[in-house]
Write a protein that holds these residues in place. Sequence first.
Motif, PDB file in Angstrom:
ATOM      1  N   VAL A  95      -9.009  -2.535  -4.866  1.00 56.82           N
ATOM      2  CA  VAL A  95      -7.820  -2.288  -4.054  1.00 56.82           C
ATOM      3  C   VAL A  95      -7.969  -0.920  -3.396  1.00 56.82           C
ATOM      4  O   VAL A  95      -8.725  -0.072  -3.858  1.00 56.82           O
ATOM      5  CB  VAL A  95      -6.516  -2.335  -4.891  1.00 56.82           C
ATOM      6  N   ASP A  96      -7.248  -0.726  -2.282  1.00 57.60           N
ATOM      7  CA  ASP A  96      -7.316   0.555  -1.571  1.00 57.60           C
ATOM      8  C   ASP A  96      -6.352   1.583  -2.139  1.00 57.60           C
ATOM      9  O   ASP A  96      -6.508   2.786  -1.896  1.00 57.60           O
ATOM     10  CB  ASP A  96      -6.991   0.350  -0.086  1.00 57.60           C
ATOM     11  N   GLY A  97      -5.328   1.135  -2.850  1.00 59.62           N
ATOM     12  CA  GLY A  97      -4.336   2.039  -3.411  1.00 59.62           C
ATOM     13  C   GLY A  97      -3.472   1.302  -4.404  1.00 59.62           C
ATOM     14  O   GLY A  97      -3.532   0.068  -4.513  1.00 59.62           O
ATOM     15  N   LEU A  98      -2.657   2.057  -5.139  1.00 63.54           N
ATOM     16  CA  LEU A  98      -1.780   1.471  -6.153  1.00 63.54           C
ATOM     17  C   LEU A  98      -0.364   2.010  -6.005  1.00 63.54           C
ATOM     18  O   LEU A  98      -0.167   3.209  -5.774  1.00 63.54           O
ATOM     19  CB  LEU A  98      -2.271   1.808  -7.562  1.00 63.54           C
ATOM     20  N   ILE A 147       9.209   2.533   1.568  1.00 58.15           N
ATOM     21  CA  ILE A 147       8.661   3.891   1.654  1.00 58.15           C
ATOM     22  C   ILE A 147       7.439   4.033   0.752  1.00 58.15           C
ATOM     23  O   ILE A 147       6.449   4.686   1.119  1.00 58.15           O
ATOM     24  CB  ILE A 147       9.737   4.930   1.306  1.00 58.15           C
ATOM     25  N   ALA A 148       7.474   3.413  -0.427  1.00 51.29           N
ATOM     26  CA  ALA A 148       6.323   3.481  -1.334  1.00 51.29           C
ATOM     27  C   ALA A 148       5.073   2.929  -0.652  1.00 51.29           C
ATOM     28  O   ALA A 148       3.984   3.507  -0.771  1.00 51.29           O
ATOM     29  CB  ALA A 148       6.617   2.708  -2.617  1.00 51.29           C
ATOM     30  N   PHE A 149       5.219   1.822   0.075  1.00 48.36           N
ATOM     31  CA  PHE A 149       4.046   1.256   0.753  1.00 48.36           C
ATOM     32  C   PHE A 149       3.568   2.179   1.868  1.00 48.36           C
ATOM     33  O   PHE A 149       2.367   2.380   2.050  1.00 48.36           O
ATOM     34  CB  PHE A 149       4.332  -0.132   1.323  1.00 48.36           C
ATOM     35  N   GLN A 150       4.492   2.753   2.617  1.00 52.07           N
ATOM     36  CA  GLN A 150       4.101   3.683   3.676  1.00 52.07           C
ATOM     37  C   GLN A 150       3.360   4.880   3.096  1.00 52.07           C
ATOM     38  O   GLN A 150       2.365   5.350   3.668  1.00 52.07           O
ATOM     39  CB  GLN A 150       5.336   4.139   4.447  1.00 52.07           C
ATOM     40  N   GLN A 151       3.815   5.371   1.948  1.00 49.10           N
ATOM     41  CA  GLN A 151       3.177   6.529   1.327  1.00 49.10           C
ATOM     42  C   GLN A 151       1.754   6.237   0.869  1.00 49.10           C
ATOM     43  O   GLN A 151       0.879   7.102   0.939  1.00 49.10           O
ATOM     44  CB  GLN A 151       3.999   6.996   0.124  1.00 49.10           C
ATOM     45  N   VAL A 152       1.518   5.007   0.384  1.00 53.05           N
ATOM     46  CA  VAL A 152       0.202   4.701  -0.171  1.00 53.05           C
ATOM     47  C   VAL A 152      -0.871   4.663   0.918  1.00 53.05           C
ATOM     48  O   VAL A 152      -2.069   4.733   0.619  1.00 53.05           O
ATOM     49  CB  VAL A 152       0.243   3.366  -0.966  1.00 53.05           C
ATOM     50  N   LEU A 153      -0.458   4.603   2.179  1.00 50.54           N
ATOM     51  CA  LEU A 153      -1.422   4.610   3.281  1.00 50.54           C
ATOM     52  C   LEU A 153      -1.669   6.011   3.831  1.00 50.54           C
ATOM     53  O   LEU A 153      -2.548   6.209   4.665  1.00 50.54           O
ATOM     54  CB  LEU A 153      -0.926   3.704   4.415  1.00 50.54           C
ATOM     55  N   LEU A 154      -0.885   6.991   3.382  1.00 54.04           N
ATOM     56  CA  LEU A 154      -1.018   8.356   3.885  1.00 54.04           C
ATOM     57  C   LEU A 154      -2.096   9.119   3.130  1.00 54.04           C
ATOM     58  O   LEU A 154      -2.399   8.815   1.979  1.00 54.04           O
ATOM     59  CB  LEU A 154       0.311   9.100   3.747  1.00 54.04           C
ATOM     60  N   LYS A 155      -2.644  10.137   3.775  1.00 53.19           N
ATOM     61  CA  LYS A 155      -3.627  10.998   3.108  1.00 53.19           C
ATOM     62  C   LYS A 155      -2.949  12.106   2.313  1.00 53.19           C
ATOM     63  O   LYS A 155      -3.454  12.532   1.275  1.00 53.19           O
ATOM     64  CB  LYS A 155      -4.578  11.606   4.148  1.00 53.19           C
ATOM     65  N   ASP A 156      -1.817  12.584   2.816  1.00 55.47           N
ATOM     66  CA  ASP A 156      -1.139  13.702   2.171  1.00 55.47           C
ATOM     67  C   ASP A 156      -0.216  13.221   1.051  1.00 55.47           C
ATOM     68  O   ASP A 156       0.330  12.116   1.107  1.00 55.47           O
ATOM     69  CB  ASP A 156      -0.310  14.485   3.190  1.00 55.47           C
ATOM     70  N   VAL A 157      -0.040  14.071   0.054  1.00 58.48           N
ATOM     71  CA  VAL A 157       0.915  13.801  -1.024  1.00 58.48           C
ATOM     72  C   VAL A 157       2.326  14.107  -0.513  1.00 58.48           C
ATOM     73  O   VAL A 157       2.573  15.176   0.038  1.00 58.48           O
ATOM     74  CB  VAL A 157       0.610  14.666  -2.261  1.00 58.48           C
ATOM     75  N   THR A 158       3.229  13.138  -0.673  1.00 57.12           N
ATOM     76  CA  THR A 158       4.616  13.309  -0.215  1.00 57.12           C
ATOM     77  C   THR A 158       5.584  12.861  -1.300  1.00 57.12           C
ATOM     78  O   THR A 158       5.239  12.052  -2.169  1.00 57.12           O
ATOM     79  CB  THR A 158       4.890  12.497   1.066  1.00 57.12           C
ATOM     80  N   HIS A 159       6.812  13.405  -1.234  1.00 57.03           N
ATOM     81  CA  HIS A 159       7.846  13.060  -2.202  1.00 57.03           C
ATOM     82  C   HIS A 159       9.134  12.756  -1.445  1.00 57.03           C
ATOM     83  O   HIS A 159       9.554  13.531  -0.580  1.00 57.03           O
ATOM     84  CB  HIS A 159       8.075  14.211  -3.192  1.00 57.03           C
TER      85      HIS A 159
END
Length: 315
Positions: free
Chosen positions: A116-119, A290-302
């Motif tokens: 998988v590409d991310g979790l 939002i969780a799915f959008q975050q998993v595609l980003l390079k930067d860590v976001t909260h």
Amino acid sequence: MGNIHDIARIAGVSAATVSRALNGHPYVSDDKRAAVLKAAEQLHYEKNINAVHLAKGKTDTIGVILPFVSHPYFGFILGGIAAEAERQGYKLLIVQTNYDILQEIDALNMLKLKQVDGLIITSRECPIELIEDYSEYGRIVLCEALAHSRLSSVFVDQFKAFQTALSFFTQRGISRIGYTVLRAEGKSSLARKKAYEEQLSRFHPEWVFDRALTIEDGTRIAGEWAAMTDRPNAMVITNDFVAAGFLLECRRLCFAIPEDVAIIGFDNHPLSGALDITTVELPLHELGTIAFQQVLLKDVTHHELPFRLIHRNSV
């Protein structure tokens, strides 16, 4: 089943042309593409998907770890994840763990093995330090507050939400308040205990009911509550399904709502509206999006999402 060299021989083209045609490369003539596709069909050719993923460096698949697939709370989060995955052209791999650490580690290893590409982890039993170790293999997003972590997060502040429910009672002169949790030592449960101890002068451990997840659990807890000689006259309940089971069983036992016991649930599931239960609305579908959008980003976001209390006739 043939390979690309067999296809090339039948189609009368090079193996490189076969590869380009099968992968949608634009610089292949229509007649050669048609010959390749016809030969592939004759040979019942199927791509080696692992080889394709290796060549692309990605799988276009995101793993989702959740403890229970069937429960509405996680279902609403998953709905937001799935809708955004479809919009962005990704597939999902769903892993149900039942809060089993070994199952969670197996899912984390999918990231390490490039399956998988991310979790996205909707809820967990694994220590956060262990999960952070896997972040070197790909993107991980947790659906909980992680302000100082190397992992991205999206969450509703459970401490504030629970405090809001407690305040709603205390402002009405109600101080004998019990509550329910799923797991006594879970992250959300510990936040609720802290909020309770800060809000009220005395903590009553006997007024905390655990293993609260389903309507049936609400029915069981109502029976336990009714059997108590010293019982609370208000309950903050894990979710609206448990609240519904609790309310219906109390009525069956001839207790009046809210006169004998007032009730606040969580989530604002349509069931709470049908039964006129006061509830704390949580934006679970948006949280999943939002969780799915975050998993595609390079930067860590909260991201912290808002909640609101909806007053109905159970208080």
